[in-house]
Design a protein around this motif. Sequence first.
Motif, short mmCIF file in Angstrom:
data_model
loop_
_atom_site.label_atom_id
_atom_site.label_comp_id
_atom_site.label_asym_id
_atom_site.label_seq_id
_atom_site.Cartn_x
_atom_site.Cartn_y
_atom_site.Cartn_z
N ALA A 93 0.83 -1.21 0.00
CA ALA A 93 0.00 0.00 0.00
C ALA A 93 0.86 1.26 0.00
CB ALA A 93 -0.94 0.00 1.20
N GLN A 94 1.97 1.24 0.73
CA GLN A 94 2.87 2.40 0.74
C GLN A 94 3.52 2.60 -0.63
OE1 GLN A 94 5.19 1.22 4.18
NE2 GLN A 94 4.19 2.77 5.45
N ALA A 95 3.88 1.52 -1.30
CA ALA A 95 4.44 1.63 -2.65
C ALA A 95 3.39 2.18 -3.62
CB ALA A 95 4.96 0.28 -3.13
N ALA A 96 2.16 1.69 -3.50
CA ALA A 96 1.08 2.19 -4.35
C ALA A 96 0.82 3.67 -4.08
CB ALA A 96 -0.20 1.38 -4.12
N TRP A 97 0.88 4.08 -2.81
CA TRP A 97 0.70 5.49 -2.45
C TRP A 97 1.80 6.35 -3.05
CZ3 TRP A 97 -2.39 9.15 -1.25
CH2 TRP A 97 -1.91 10.33 -0.71
#
Length: 129
Positions: A93-97
């Motif tokens: 999720a952090q990479a997607a963000w």
Amino acid sequence: MATDISKDLIRGHTDTIVLNILAQGDSYGYQIAKTVRMLSQHQYEINEATLYTIFRRLTKADAIESYWGDESQGSRRKYYHITNAGQTMLTDAQAAWDFAKVVIDELVTGQVPNPSGKPNVKVAGDEEI
């Protein structure tokens, strides 16, 4: 400049927010809500109903586990702990963000190139201004 953040902007990221907090240590509902307020510099508050919906969703996804704390400091509290699956979800999720915030910034603030070479003109209705 806006002084409040729209709940709509945060709504899709609440699971990630909770996972981020739990990745830094086990915690319980009220403390997580306080941490959200603190991290947002009091610009965002997560309500209890939302928080417990997040806990149920993350538990069902095996991203967090819960356990009862001892009663030595007042009432018994249910603590939450991030699992290995939750840590993977958080990292993803952090990479997607990181990717999405760059794209969204361009979409919200970027200038459309004008192929004619003329300056872009704002249009109200069908008339040029």
